[in-house]
Scaffold this motif. Structure first.
Motif, PDB file in Angstrom:
ATOM      1  N   UNK A 231       0.837  -1.193   0.000  1.00 23.04           N
ATOM      2  CA  UNK A 231       0.000   0.000   0.000  1.00 23.04           C
ATOM      3  C   UNK A 231       0.876   1.249   0.000  1.00 23.04           C
ATOM      4  N   UNK A 232       2.034   1.171   0.627  1.00 19.19           N
ATOM      5  CA  UNK A 232       2.960   2.300   0.629  1.00 19.19           C
ATOM      6  C   UNK A 232       3.617   2.464  -0.744  1.00 19.19           C
ATOM      7  N   UNK A 233       4.133   3.649  -0.981  1.00 22.50           N
ATOM      8  CA  UNK A 233       4.884   3.892  -2.208  1.00 22.50           C
ATOM      9  C   UNK A 233       6.340   3.504  -1.998  1.00 22.50           C
ATOM     10  N   UNK A 234       6.611   2.200  -1.962  1.00 24.07           N
ATOM     11  CA  UNK A 234       7.943   1.711  -1.619  1.00 24.07           C
ATOM     12  C   UNK A 234       8.986   2.198  -2.618  1.00 24.07           C
ATOM     13  N   UNK A 235       8.652   2.202  -3.895  1.00 22.38           N
ATOM     14  CA  UNK A 235       9.607   2.663  -4.908  1.00 22.38           C
ATOM     15  C   UNK A 235       9.995   4.112  -4.660  1.00 22.38           C
ATOM     16  N   UNK A 236       9.015   4.944  -4.334  1.00 24.46           N
ATOM     17  CA  UNK A 236       9.298   6.359  -4.084  1.00 24.46           C
ATOM     18  C   UNK A 236      10.075   6.545  -2.777  1.00 24.46           C
ATOM     19  N   UNK A 237       9.771   5.707  -1.775  1.00 21.99           N
ATOM     20  CA  UNK A 237      10.501   5.801  -0.509  1.00 21.99           C
ATOM     21  C   UNK A 237      11.971   5.451  -0.713  1.00 21.99           C
ATOM     22  N   UNK A 238      12.232   4.359  -1.434  1.00 23.69           N
ATOM     23  CA  UNK A 238      13.622   3.975  -1.703  1.00 23.69           C
ATOM     24  C   UNK A 238      14.343   5.094  -2.464  1.00 23.69           C
ATOM     25  N   UNK A 239      13.681   5.669  -3.462  1.00 26.02           N
ATOM     26  CA  UNK A 239      14.305   6.735  -4.255  1.00 26.02           C
ATOM     27  C   UNK A 239      14.555   7.989  -3.429  1.00 26.02           C
ATOM     28  N   UNK A 240      13.745   8.198  -2.386  1.00 23.88           N
ATOM     29  CA  UNK A 240      13.859   9.414  -1.584  1.00 23.88           C
ATOM     30  C   UNK A 240      14.617   9.251  -0.280  1.00 23.88           C
ATOM     31  N   UNK A 241      15.254   8.089  -0.048  1.00 17.90           N
ATOM     32  CA  UNK A 241      15.901   7.859   1.238  1.00 17.90           C
ATOM     33  C   UNK A 241      17.020   8.855   1.523  1.00 17.90           C
ATOM     34  N   UNK A 242      17.729   9.307   0.511  1.00 19.96           N
ATOM     35  CA  UNK A 242      18.782  10.297   0.756  1.00 19.96           C
ATOM     36  C   UNK A 242      18.195  11.576   1.343  1.00 19.96           C
ATOM     37  N   UNK A 243      17.013  11.971   0.843  1.00 19.25           N
ATOM     38  CA  UNK A 243      16.349  13.163   1.376  1.00 19.25           C
ATOM     39  C   UNK A 243      15.773  12.896   2.768  1.00 19.25           C
ATOM     40  N   UNK A 244      15.269  11.684   3.008  1.00 20.84           N
ATOM     41  CA  UNK A 244      14.699  11.344   4.309  1.00 20.84           C
ATOM     42  C   UNK A 244      15.781  11.340   5.385  1.00 20.84           C
ATOM     43  N   UNK A 245      16.936  10.782   5.075  1.00 22.51           N
ATOM     44  CA  UNK A 245      18.042  10.756   6.022  1.00 22.51           C
ATOM     45  C   UNK A 245      18.650  12.153   6.186  1.00 22.51           C
ATOM     46  N   UNK A 246      18.594  12.941   5.145  1.00 19.47           N
ATOM     47  CA  UNK A 246      19.254  14.247   5.155  1.00 19.47           C
ATOM     48  C   UNK A 246      18.388  15.362   5.700  1.00 19.47           C
ATOM     49  N   UNK A 247      18.782  16.570   5.364  1.00 17.66           N
ATOM     50  CA  UNK A 247      18.092  17.786   5.810  1.00 17.66           C
ATOM     51  C   UNK A 247      18.441  18.881   4.811  1.00 17.66           C
ATOM     52  N   UNK A 248      17.459  19.585   4.265  1.00 17.58           N
ATOM     53  CA  UNK A 248      17.758  20.557   3.209  1.00 17.58           C
ATOM     54  C   UNK A 248      18.464  21.804   3.734  1.00 17.58           C
ATOM     55  N   UNK A 249      19.213  22.453   2.854  1.00 19.52           N
ATOM     56  CA  UNK A 249      19.816  23.746   3.186  1.00 19.52           C
ATOM     57  C   UNK A 249      18.709  24.787   3.327  1.00 19.52           C
ATOM     58  N   UNK A 250      18.830  25.626   4.333  1.00 20.83           N
ATOM     59  CA  UNK A 250      17.822  26.647   4.595  1.00 20.83           C
ATOM     60  C   UNK A 250      18.426  28.038   4.470  1.00 20.83           C
ATOM     61  N   UNK A 251      17.633  29.024   4.057  1.00 23.86           N
ATOM     62  CA  UNK A 251      18.165  30.386   3.944  1.00 23.86           C
ATOM     63  C   UNK A 251      18.652  30.894   5.296  1.00 23.86           C
ATOM     64  N   UNK A 252      19.704  31.689   5.323  1.00 20.77           N
ATOM     65  CA  UNK A 252      20.175  32.265   6.587  1.00 20.77           C
ATOM     66  C   UNK A 252      19.057  33.014   7.297  1.00 20.77           C
ATOM     67  N   UNK A 253      19.005  32.870   8.590  1.00 23.98           N
ATOM     68  CA  UNK A 253      17.985  33.546   9.385  1.00 23.98           C
ATOM     69  C   UNK A 253      16.696  32.781   9.544  1.00 23.98           C
ATOM     70  N   UNK A 254      16.572  31.621   8.892  1.00 20.93           N
ATOM     71  CA  UNK A 254      15.358  30.818   9.036  1.00 20.93           C
ATOM     72  C   UNK A 254      15.232  30.328  10.473  1.00 20.93           C
ATOM     73  N   UNK A 255      14.090  30.567  11.074  1.00 21.74           N
ATOM     74  CA  UNK A 255      13.837  30.045  12.421  1.00 21.74           C
ATOM     75  C   UNK A 255      12.348  30.082  12.728  1.00 21.74           C
ATOM     76  N   UNK A 256      11.982  29.306  13.732  1.00 26.46           N
ATOM     77  CA  UNK A 256      10.621  29.300  14.259  1.00 26.46           C
ATOM     78  C   UNK A 256      10.698  29.747  15.715  1.00 26.46           C
ATOM     79  N   UNK A 257      10.011  30.819  16.044  1.00 26.79           N
ATOM     80  CA  UNK A 257      10.130  31.421  17.365  1.00 26.79           C
ATOM     81  C   UNK A 257       9.103  30.968  18.378  1.00 26.79           C
ATOM     82  N   UNK A 258       8.234  30.029  17.998  1.00 29.47           N
ATOM     83  CA  UNK A 258       7.222  29.553  18.927  1.00 29.47           C
ATOM     84  C   UNK A 258       7.767  28.510  19.889  1.00 29.47           C
ATOM     85  N   UNK A 259       6.902  28.006  20.776  1.00 25.57           N
ATOM     86  CA  UNK A 259       7.337  26.997  21.743  1.00 25.57           C
ATOM     87  C   UNK A 259       7.612  25.650  21.082  1.00 25.57           C
TER      88      UNK A 259
END
Length: 262
Positions: free
Chosen positions: A175-203
């Motif tokens: 039922x899961x999209x196993x092919x897409x999960x395997x193809x996206x594992x590098x992104x799942x393990x990783x973390x994207x680059x964010x613009x400088x100053x990006x933050x969340x100020x809430x709790x």
């Protein structure tokens, strides 16, 4: 992409508090949070989502900005913003990205046993690759799925979790999209680059398993940069699946956080 949603709330429908949203981890699904939904729904509106390629949601390519956009679109369609968002593992990274991309839409954030930045899920990547190598037989009963999964997954609890992602019977399939999960594992393990100053100020509350390696002191600087008001608690003796291993203690932490954030 609109995602599959399980919604529960007070019987009278009257609640002015922000909704509580649950985001599951890799290979999970919305109903994994059923215990917590049932407990909180007595007083709060709750929504548990199947992330893309999981449960009943559509399939597609995976990366955290895209998955966060899915969640935002879905919650907006359900008139459930701003919300308190609770995410575990991969769902925790999606929840963090949602708060960073759409800060006004997140009332408060609870992240269960994952940190921002690369890391985590390495074992899951090996499992995904092994699962992709399995070939379904012409028929497969639910009772036969454990033995069928055993060559790819040694741990019985993990096999039990994966069973929920198989449609048994004649012509069994994922039922899961196993092919897409395997193809996206590098992104799942990783973390994207964010613009400088990006933050969340809430709790923000990070809840880590005391026996889990997924949140380490090396993560704290980036946690502070992105979430300047974060707090961290550890559940003694709990591993990565802390909400399944210690559900009552995890519920206590969640309820205290909800009371503290209003």
């Amino acid at each position: 992409m609109l995602l599959e949603v399980i919604e529960r709330g007070p019987e009278d429908g009257n609640n002015s508090l922000p909704p509580v949203v649950f985001l599951h981890g890799l290979f999970g699904r919305a109903r994994n949070f059923g215990f917590f939904q049932r407990r909180l729904a007595a007083t709060r509106r709750t929504l548990a989502l199947d992330l893309r390629n999981h449960g009943g949601s559509p399939h597609g390519s995976m990366d955290y900005p895209t998955m966060a956009a899915d969640v935002h679109e879905t919650l907006a369609a359900h008139d459930a913003l701003p919300a308190t968002v609770i995410g575990h593992s991969m769902g925790g990274k999606v929840a963090m990205m949602l708060a960073l991309q759409f800060p006004a839409c997140v009332h408060a954030l609870l992240v269960a046993d994952i940190a921002p930045g690369p890391g985590g899920h390495a074992h899951s990547g090996a499992i995904a690759t092994a699962l992709a190598g399995l070939k379904f037989p012409p028929t497969l009963t639910l009772g036969e799925t454990d033995a069928w999964l055993a060559p790819a997954i040694a741990e019985k609890p993990v096999r039990d979790m994966m069973k929920q992602n198989i449609v048994p019977g004649a012509s069994p399939h994922w039922q899961i999209g196993l092919e897409q999960i395997v193809a996206g594992m590098e992104q799942v393990v990783g973390w994207p680059a964010l613009p400088p100053g990006t933050q969340y100020g809430g709790p923000v509350l990070f809840v880590a398993g005391g026996a889990s390696p997924y949140v380490q002191p090396a993560n704290y600087p980036l946690m502070r940069v992105l979430f300047p008001h974060y707090r961290l608690v550890r559940l003694k003796g709990a591993g990565h699946w802390l909400h399944a291993e210690q559900p009552w203690e995890f519920l206590r932490v969640v309820e205290e956080f909800l009371r503290a954030t209003g």
